[in-house]
Each structure stands twice: as C-alpha cells, then as structure tokens.
Motif scaffolding. Structure first.
Motif, PDB file in Angstrom:
ATOM      1  N   MET A   1       0.838  -1.167   0.000  1.00  0.00           N
ATOM      2  CA  MET A   1       0.000   0.000   0.000  1.00  0.00           C
ATOM      3  C   MET A   1       0.892   1.242   0.000  1.00  0.00           C
ATOM      4  SD  MET A   1      -2.442   1.468   3.036  1.00  0.00           S
ATOM      5  CE  MET A   1      -1.037   1.702   4.081  1.00  0.00           C
ATOM      6  N   PRO A   2       1.141   1.812  -1.158  1.00  0.00           N
ATOM      7  CA  PRO A   2       1.952   3.032  -1.197  1.00  0.00           C
ATOM      8  C   PRO A   2       1.123   4.244  -0.781  1.00  0.00           C
ATOM      9  CG  PRO A   2       1.253   2.458  -3.398  1.00  0.00           C
ATOM     10  CD  PRO A   2       0.769   1.349  -2.487  1.00  0.00           C
ATOM     11  N   PHE A   3       1.743   5.144  -0.024  1.00  0.00           N
ATOM     12  CA  PHE A   3       1.078   6.395   0.300  1.00  0.00           C
ATOM     13  C   PHE A   3       2.131   7.484   0.402  1.00  0.00           C
ATOM     14  CE2 PHE A   3       1.849   4.396   4.415  1.00  0.00           C
ATOM     15  CZ  PHE A   3       2.415   5.424   5.159  1.00  0.00           C
ATOM     16  N   ALA A   4       1.673   8.725   0.236  1.00  0.00           N
ATOM     17  CA  ALA A   4       2.567   9.883   0.290  1.00  0.00           C
ATOM     18  C   ALA A   4       2.074  10.819   1.387  1.00  0.00           C
ATOM     19  CB  ALA A   4       2.581  10.596  -1.054  1.00  0.00           C
ATOM     20  N   LYS A   5       2.989  11.274   2.214  1.00  0.00           N
ATOM     21  CA  LYS A   5       2.647  12.142   3.337  1.00  0.00           C
ATOM     22  C   LYS A   5       2.597  13.602   2.877  1.00  0.00           C
ATOM     23  CE  LYS A   5       4.096  12.890   8.093  1.00  0.00           C
ATOM     24  NZ  LYS A   5       5.041  12.482   9.120  1.00  0.00           N
ATOM     25  N   LEU A   6       1.462  14.264   3.123  1.00  0.00           N
ATOM     26  CA  LEU A   6       1.321  15.693   2.836  1.00  0.00           C
ATOM     27  C   LEU A   6       1.586  16.531   4.080  1.00  0.00           C
ATOM     28  CD1 LEU A   6      -1.892  15.705   0.611  1.00  0.00           C
ATOM     29  CD2 LEU A   6       0.463  16.096  -0.130  1.00  0.00           C
ATOM     30  N   THR A   7       1.077  16.069   5.223  1.00  0.00           N
ATOM     31  CA  THR A   7       1.269  16.742   6.507  1.00  0.00           C
ATOM     32  C   THR A   7       1.481  15.666   7.564  1.00  0.00           C
ATOM     33  OG1 THR A   7      -1.035  16.717   7.261  1.00  0.00           O
ATOM     34  CG2 THR A   7      -0.385  18.536   5.795  1.00  0.00           C
ATOM     35  N   ASP A   8       1.698  16.087   8.792  1.00  0.00           N
ATOM     36  CA  ASP A   8       1.847  15.115   9.869  1.00  0.00           C
ATOM     37  C   ASP A   8       0.595  14.276  10.062  1.00  0.00           C
ATOM     38  OD1 ASP A   8       4.439  15.885  10.378  1.00  0.00           O
ATOM     39  OD2 ASP A   8       3.897  17.232  12.032  1.00  0.00           O
ATOM     40  N   ASN A   9      -0.575  14.817   9.693  1.00  0.00           N
ATOM     41  CA  ASN A   9      -1.833  14.107   9.917  1.00  0.00           C
ATOM     42  C   ASN A   9      -2.563  13.680   8.657  1.00  0.00           C
ATOM     43  OD1 ASN A   9      -2.014  13.905  12.775  1.00  0.00           O
ATOM     44  ND2 ASN A   9      -2.319  16.113  12.846  1.00  0.00           N
ATOM     45  N   LEU A  10      -1.968  13.904   7.480  1.00  0.00           N
ATOM     46  CA  LEU A  10      -2.640  13.522   6.240  1.00  0.00           C
ATOM     47  C   LEU A  10      -1.665  12.932   5.238  1.00  0.00           C
ATOM     48  CD1 LEU A  10      -5.189  13.423   4.428  1.00  0.00           C
ATOM     49  CD2 LEU A  10      -4.525  15.695   3.606  1.00  0.00           C
ATOM     50  N   SER A  11      -2.031  11.758   4.757  1.00  0.00           N
ATOM     51  CA  SER A  11      -1.319  11.114   3.652  1.00  0.00           C
ATOM     52  C   SER A  11      -2.335  10.795   2.573  1.00  0.00           C
ATOM     53  CB  SER A  11      -0.626   9.828   4.119  1.00  0.00           C
ATOM     54  OG  SER A  11       0.373  10.125   5.069  1.00  0.00           O
ATOM     55  N   VAL A  12      -1.867  10.633   1.351  1.00  0.00           N
ATOM     56  CA  VAL A  12      -2.737  10.301   0.228  1.00  0.00           C
ATOM     57  C   VAL A  12      -2.203   9.052  -0.464  1.00  0.00           C
ATOM     58  CG1 VAL A  12      -3.565  12.657  -0.120  1.00  0.00           C
ATOM     59  CG2 VAL A  12      -1.509  11.882  -1.314  1.00  0.00           C
ATOM     60  N   ALA A  13      -3.119   8.380  -1.160  1.00  0.00           N
ATOM     61  CA  ALA A  13      -2.760   7.115  -1.797  1.00  0.00           C
ATOM     62  C   ALA A  13      -3.627   6.894  -3.036  1.00  0.00           C
ATOM     63  CB  ALA A  13      -2.979   5.956  -0.821  1.00  0.00           C
ATOM     64  N   PRO A  14      -3.169   5.994  -3.899  1.00  0.00           N
ATOM     65  CA  PRO A  14      -4.052   5.548  -4.978  1.00  0.00           C
ATOM     66  C   PRO A  14      -5.088   4.583  -4.401  1.00  0.00           C
ATOM     67  CG  PRO A  14      -1.900   4.492  -5.153  1.00  0.00           C
ATOM     68  CD  PRO A  14      -1.823   5.458  -4.004  1.00  0.00           C
ATOM     69  N   GLN A  15      -5.953   4.077  -5.253  1.00  0.00           N
ATOM     70  CA  GLN A  15      -7.053   3.193  -4.849  1.00  0.00           C
ATOM     71  C   GLN A  15      -6.647   2.200  -3.767  1.00  0.00           C
ATOM     72  OE1 GLN A  15     -10.489   2.922  -6.037  1.00  0.00           O
ATOM     73  NE2 GLN A  15     -10.470   1.760  -4.142  1.00  0.00           N
ATOM     74  N   LEU A  16      -7.461   2.111  -2.728  1.00  0.00           N
ATOM     75  CA  LEU A  16      -7.239   1.154  -1.641  1.00  0.00           C
ATOM     76  C   LEU A  16      -8.216  -0.004  -1.757  1.00  0.00           C
ATOM     77  CD1 LEU A  16      -6.834   3.553   1.419  1.00  0.00           C
ATOM     78  CD2 LEU A  16      -5.037   2.543   0.007  1.00  0.00           C
ATOM     79  N   SER A  17      -7.776  -1.150  -1.295  1.00  0.00           N
ATOM     80  CA  SER A  17      -8.614  -2.343  -1.222  1.00  0.00           C
ATOM     81  C   SER A  17      -8.958  -2.586   0.246  1.00  0.00           C
ATOM     82  CB  SER A  17      -7.838  -3.546  -1.774  1.00  0.00           C
ATOM     83  OG  SER A  17      -6.759  -3.853  -0.890  1.00  0.00           O
ATOM     84  N   PRO A  18      -9.884  -3.502   0.534  1.00  0.00           N
ATOM     85  CA  PRO A  18     -10.138  -3.846   1.932  1.00  0.00           C
ATOM     86  C   PRO A  18      -8.860  -4.306   2.654  1.00  0.00           C
ATOM     87  CG  PRO A  18     -11.937  -4.639   0.585  1.00  0.00           C
ATOM     88  CD  PRO A  18     -10.862  -4.144  -0.365  1.00  0.00           C
ATOM     89  N   GLU A  19      -8.007  -5.041   1.961  1.00  0.00           N
ATOM     90  CA  GLU A  19      -6.746  -5.482   2.565  1.00  0.00           C
ATOM     91  C   GLU A  19      -5.841  -4.295   2.884  1.00  0.00           C
ATOM     92  OE1 GLU A  19      -7.938  -6.729  -0.447  1.00  0.00           O
ATOM     93  OE2 GLU A  19      -8.833  -8.500   0.504  1.00  0.00           O
ATOM     94  N   ASP A  20      -5.861  -3.276   2.019  1.00  0.00           N
ATOM     95  CA  ASP A  20      -5.076  -2.069   2.269  1.00  0.00           C
ATOM     96  C   ASP A  20      -5.565  -1.339   3.512  1.00  0.00           C
ATOM     97  OD1 ASP A  20      -3.344  -2.336   0.044  1.00  0.00           O
ATOM     98  OD2 ASP A  20      -4.804  -1.345  -1.265  1.00  0.00           O
ATOM     99  N   LEU A  21      -6.867  -1.398   3.775  1.00  0.00           N
ATOM    100  CA  LEU A  21      -7.389  -0.761   4.988  1.00  0.00           C
ATOM    101  C   LEU A  21      -6.816  -1.425   6.230  1.00  0.00           C
ATOM    102  CD1 LEU A  21     -11.127   0.030   4.170  1.00  0.00           C
ATOM    103  CD2 LEU A  21      -9.106   1.451   3.855  1.00  0.00           C
ATOM    104  N   GLN A  22      -6.636  -2.739   6.188  1.00  0.00           N
ATOM    105  CA  GLN A  22      -5.991  -3.444   7.309  1.00  0.00           C
ATOM    106  C   GLN A  22      -4.567  -2.943   7.496  1.00  0.00           C
ATOM    107  OE1 GLN A  22      -6.454  -7.549   6.099  1.00  0.00           O
ATOM    108  NE2 GLN A  22      -8.355  -7.759   7.258  1.00  0.00           N
ATOM    109  N   LYS A  23      -3.847  -2.768   6.393  1.00  0.00           N
ATOM    110  CA  LYS A  23      -2.474  -2.249   6.460  1.00  0.00           C
ATOM    111  C   LYS A  23      -2.456  -0.810   6.970  1.00  0.00           C
ATOM    112  CE  LYS A  23      -1.018  -5.208   2.667  1.00  0.00           C
ATOM    113  NZ  LYS A  23      -0.693  -5.243   1.231  1.00  0.00           N
ATOM    114  N   ALA A  24      -3.438  -0.023   6.553  1.00  0.00           N
ATOM    115  CA  ALA A  24      -3.522   1.363   7.003  1.00  0.00           C
ATOM    116  C   ALA A  24      -3.743   1.418   8.518  1.00  0.00           C
ATOM    117  CB  ALA A  24      -4.636   2.100   6.269  1.00  0.00           C
ATOM    118  N   ALA A  25      -4.637   0.594   9.013  1.00  0.00           N
ATOM    119  CA  ALA A  25      -4.890   0.553  10.458  1.00  0.00           C
ATOM    120  C   ALA A  25      -3.625   0.129  11.202  1.00  0.00           C
ATOM    121  CB  ALA A  25      -6.048  -0.388  10.771  1.00  0.00           C
ATOM    122  N   ALA A  26      -2.928  -0.867  10.677  1.00  0.00           N
ATOM    123  CA  ALA A  26      -1.693  -1.342  11.313  1.00  0.00           C
ATOM    124  C   ALA A  26      -0.602  -0.266  11.272  1.00  0.00           C
ATOM    125  CB  ALA A  26      -1.199  -2.619  10.626  1.00  0.00           C
TER     126      ALA A  26
END
Length: 141
Positions: A1-26
């Motif tokens: 799950m690639p993501f890019a940090k814009l601020t300390d509290n916000l990152s952006v990413a391309p399309q996420l899957s349900p599995e990516d949400l698990q990775k995001a939570a982790a």
C-alpha cells in the motif's frame, strides 16, 4: 500500500482495497477518506464495502466522491470537515491520489500559503501548478 505524506496528519494514496485498509490501520491511520466515485473502474471496490471494512477495523470512514476535474466548494468543505473531525492520522485516496491532494490543497488555502501547499504536494509526487489560481483565490477568501 503506497502512500505519500502531505502533513503530519494527512497522507494520500491511490485506490485502496479492503486489505489495504488493514495495512492502514496497522500503520497507525485512524481515518480514511475515499474521494473516488463508485463505478469509476470495474475492478474498484464499492464504497459500502470499504466502509464496512473500515468500521470493523475501528477506522473512521468518509466518502466524498469527486469526478476528475469537477471539484466543488461543497466537496472541499466536506474534506476540510473530515480532516477537522479526524481523531489522528488520515489516509485519503482516489485513483492516483491527485484528487485527494487537490482537495487538501484547496481546503488548506486559508491557513497555508499557496507556495507552501504546492511544495508539499510536489514533495509527495503531485504537481498541482495548474491549480495555483484556484489555491490563490481560496487563500484570499
């Protein structure tokens, strides 16, 4: 799950899957903002599916769909409200991350200088120079 940090509290990413949400939570994200309309691509998960997965994982979830090239003031305000309500780091996504980055740029224009916004976007891999006039106008309102 690639993501890019814009601020300390916000990152952006391309399309996420349900599995990516698990990775995001982790990875410590607490909120997800989906900026992609349902049905944009045949292989894209539905927002309802992602919302249910997010809820199961204890993630806040907002769906603020944006058709490419059609950002509205209401969507910008909704994005700003979602960020304000977020309890911790947020991951916003669309097809490539550009719409999410554009929403952040316009939502941030009242408290960040246009050059600061454009540099942060560029450092994350998003060239928003074409949006500069709108960011500058938003910074004056």
């Amino acid at each position: 799950m690639p993501f890019a940090k814009l601020t300390d509290n916000l990152s952006v990413a391309p399309q996420l899957s349900p599995e990516d949400l698990q990775k995001a939570a982790a990875a410590g994200f607490r909120s997800i903002i989906n900026n992609r309309p349902d049905g944009e691509a045949p292989d894209q998960p539905l927002s309802d599916t992602l919302a249910a997965t997010a809820q199961r994982l204890g993630l806040a979830y907002r769906h603020i769909p944006v058709v490419p090239g059609q950002l509205s003031p209401e969507q910008v305000e909704g994005f700003k409200e979602a960020l304000t309500a977020a309890d911790g780091p947020t991951l916003a996504f669309c097809r490539t991350g550009t719409r999410s980055t554009s929403l952040w740029a316009l939502a941030s224009a009242r408290h960040l200088a246009p050059d600061v916004i454009l540099r942060a976007a560029a450092a994350a891999g998003y060239n928003l120079e074409a949006l500069r006039p709108q960011i500058e106008a938003a910074s004056r309102n």
